[in-house]
Design a protein around this motif. Structure first.
Motif, short mmCIF file in Angstrom:
data_model
loop_
_atom_site.label_atom_id
_atom_site.label_comp_id
_atom_site.label_asym_id
_atom_site.label_seq_id
_atom_site.Cartn_x
_atom_site.Cartn_y
_atom_site.Cartn_z
N TYR A 56 3.81 2.37 -4.47
CA TYR A 56 4.22 2.37 -3.63
C TYR A 56 4.64 2.84 -2.83
O TYR A 56 4.97 3.14 -1.94
CB TYR A 56 5.04 0.81 -3.48
CG TYR A 56 4.12 -0.35 -3.40
CD1 TYR A 56 2.54 -0.99 -2.47
CD2 TYR A 56 3.50 -0.43 -4.83
CE1 TYR A 56 1.86 -1.99 -2.97
CE2 TYR A 56 2.65 -2.07 -5.02
CZ TYR A 56 1.58 -3.02 -3.55
OH TYR A 56 1.08 -3.27 -4.01
N VAL A 57 5.77 3.51 -3.60
CA VAL A 57 6.93 4.60 -3.44
C VAL A 57 6.12 6.31 -3.37
O VAL A 57 6.64 6.91 -2.25
CB VAL A 57 7.65 5.40 -4.90
CG1 VAL A 57 8.23 6.40 -4.33
CG2 VAL A 57 8.89 4.22 -5.14
N ASN A 58 4.54 6.25 -3.37
CA ASN A 58 3.70 7.48 -3.03
C ASN A 58 3.62 7.10 -2.03
O ASN A 58 3.25 7.73 -1.78
CB ASN A 58 3.15 8.10 -3.85
CG ASN A 58 3.83 8.20 -5.87
OD1 ASN A 58 4.54 8.99 -5.24
ND2 ASN A 58 3.17 8.05 -6.26
N GLN A 59 3.12 5.95 -1.64
CA GLN A 59 2.25 5.17 0.08
C GLN A 59 3.60 5.54 0.90
O GLN A 59 3.12 6.20 1.98
CB GLN A 59 1.91 4.03 -0.07
CG GLN A 59 0.61 3.70 -0.74
CD GLN A 59 -0.15 2.33 -0.50
OE1 GLN A 59 -0.46 2.44 0.73
NE2 GLN A 59 -0.18 1.46 -1.96
N ASP A 60 4.32 5.12 0.48
CA ASP A 60 5.79 4.91 1.72
C ASP A 60 6.82 5.69 0.86
O ASP A 60 7.89 4.37 0.59
CB ASP A 60 5.91 3.60 2.10
CG ASP A 60 6.15 3.58 3.66
OD1 ASP A 60 7.16 4.19 3.79
OD2 ASP A 60 5.65 2.56 4.90
N SER A 61 7.69 6.11 2.15
CA SER A 61 9.23 6.71 1.22
C SER A 61 10.05 5.38 1.56
O SER A 61 10.87 5.69 0.75
CB SER A 61 9.60 7.60 2.02
OG SER A 61 9.33 8.05 3.63
N CYS A 62 9.79 4.28 2.33
CA CYS A 62 10.51 3.55 2.07
C CYS A 62 10.88 2.84 1.01
O CYS A 62 11.98 2.00 1.22
CB CYS A 62 10.51 2.14 3.86
SG CYS A 62 10.31 2.80 5.12
N PHE A 63 10.06 3.32 -0.33
CA PHE A 63 10.56 2.43 -1.06
C PHE A 63 10.99 3.85 -2.36
O PHE A 63 10.79 4.58 -2.10
CB PHE A 63 8.71 2.19 -1.82
CG PHE A 63 8.04 1.03 -1.19
CD1 PHE A 63 8.30 -0.65 -0.90
CD2 PHE A 63 6.97 0.85 -0.28
CE1 PHE A 63 7.78 -0.90 -1.14
CE2 PHE A 63 6.01 0.14 -0.10
CZ PHE A 63 6.85 -1.38 -0.23
N LYS A 64 11.96 2.61 -2.49
CA LYS A 64 12.92 3.69 -4.01
C LYS A 64 12.23 2.40 -5.08
O LYS A 64 13.43 1.72 -5.20
CB LYS A 64 13.95 3.57 -3.41
CG LYS A 64 13.98 4.30 -1.49
CD LYS A 64 15.54 4.61 -1.18
CE LYS A 64 15.94 5.04 0.07
NZ LYS A 64 15.42 5.11 0.52
N TYR A 65 12.99 3.22 -6.29
CA TYR A 65 12.59 2.90 -7.50
C TYR A 65 13.74 3.51 -8.47
O TYR A 65 13.71 4.63 -8.33
CB TYR A 65 11.38 3.10 -8.69
CG TYR A 65 11.18 2.44 -9.63
CD1 TYR A 65 11.05 1.11 -10.13
CD2 TYR A 65 10.60 3.34 -10.41
CE1 TYR A 65 10.93 0.71 -11.13
CE2 TYR A 65 10.69 2.82 -11.47
CZ TYR A 65 10.36 1.84 -12.10
OH TYR A 65 10.27 1.52 -13.67
#
Length: 349
Positions: A56-65
């Protein structure tokens, strides 16, 4: 009050939820309101959670892990607090890693936020489910009752859950309101009791639910109530409650009664498990906080409650009114937690 579309920070603590967290993150990604960031804080997972979230991080920069820092103790509380430390949002929502947002959850919350005016936090209704969203029509609880919210939380009739709140980040930071990282159980209850003892201004939305709360997951921490750490956490929770209410300027008698009743329920549990040392520690919490009257009546009340559980002397139709009044310290009859369907709440209001 913000005049532009506020950034909403969604904080998700997780541990070994690779099999479930995808559904949660899918629901975040699909939101009709787009000004959000989602911070997943991993508590040291040993499954494939990292790979799942990185998708999901790779899909959308709004995700942070991010990983929980080593300086913080293990647990969801520390993960939530770390997420609060590093978030950029104006508003914050704590979401469990097996819960699922309605498609328009954030949009509806932000609309309510603008319509309501400036508050410290906002409360929304949620909907329970077992295996698939929509397979249950039960809500966690009704939002409004005659009892105040603080008293309801203490009596385990809590009116809302963690994901139901949209909180002002500035208010939390300004008042140093965080989750107790040393508490292994009842973290959400403790957080909201602390919050309510801080004299907040808040408002509730009585519209339809906007987040699904999963109940059937076998790894739910709330089901592991007999773990040693959870049993000890119950004692710490009672101690926290007594500390939280000390800041209140009003008469605290009713709140103390409810805390005593809660402590009695723990005493019964410790007695049934033959954990007598924990029972003693549970009792001594009242001495530690200088509530000597409650220390004195604790054991007689516990004996009475245990006796009544076996012989049913005091019932709903008992003629022993004084005895029933005494037993009211241990009354949880008014709880509707998890017992109501969404269709029924209009009849209860």
């Amino acid at each position: 009050m913000l005049t532009e579309q506020p950034l909403v920070s969604i904080i998700i603590p997780t541990y070994n939820r690779a099999h479930l967290i995808g559904e949660t993150l899918d629901s975040v990604l699909a939101q009709t309101y787009t000004n959000w960031e989602c911070i997943v804080v991993d508590d040291g997972s040993t499954d494939k959670t990292d790979a799942k979230v990185h998708y999901y991080v790779n899909q959308d920069s709004c995700f942070k892990y991010v990983l929980r820092p080593e300086r913080k103790p293990k647990g969801a509380n520390a993960c939530r607090n770390y997420g609060l430390e590093i978030c950029n949002g104006d508003l914050i929502m704590f979401l469990d890693s097996d819960d699922i947002l309605f498609l328009d959850c954030l949009e509806r919350r932000i609309n309510f936020y603008f319509a309501s005016g400036a508050y410290d936090f906002y409360i929304f209704q949620s909907l329970l489910f077992n295996y698939k969203p929509g397979d249950s029509n039960h809500i966690p609880n009704i939002l409004e009752k005659e009892d105040c919210d603080l008293a309801r939380f203490i009596s385990f009739d809590y009116p809302w859950n963690t994901s139901s709140a949209l909180l002002n980040v500035h208010y939390l930071m300004q008042n140093n309101l965080t989750f107790d990282e040393q508490l292994d159980h009842h973290q959400d209850l403790d957080f909201f009791v602390q919050l309510l003892c801080n004299f907040p201004n808040y408002v509730k939305s009585h519209n339809r639910p906007d987040v699904y709360i999963r109940m059937a997951s076998p790894d739910k921490e709330s089901k592991k109530t007999h773990k040693d750490s959870h049993l000890k956490a119950k004692i710490k929770f009672v101690n926290n409650l007594l500390n939280h209410i000390k800041v209140l300027p009003c008469n605290q008698t009713e709140l103390k009664r409810r805390i005593l009743g809660l402590s009695l329920s723990y005493g019964i549990l410790f007695w049934s498990l033959r954990r007598y040392k924990l029972l003693l520690k549970n009792l001594l919490v009242f001495v530690k906080n200088a509530y000597f009257t409650y220390f004195i009546i604790y054991l007689p009340l516990l004996i009475l409650v245990l006796f009544n559980k076996k012989y049913k002397v005091v019932g709903k139709k008992t003629k022993y009114k004084k005895l029933k009044s005494f037993m009211s310290y241990y009354s949880f009859d008014n709880s509707t937690l998890g017992k109501l369907s969404f269709d029924s709440i209009n009849l209860i209001k």
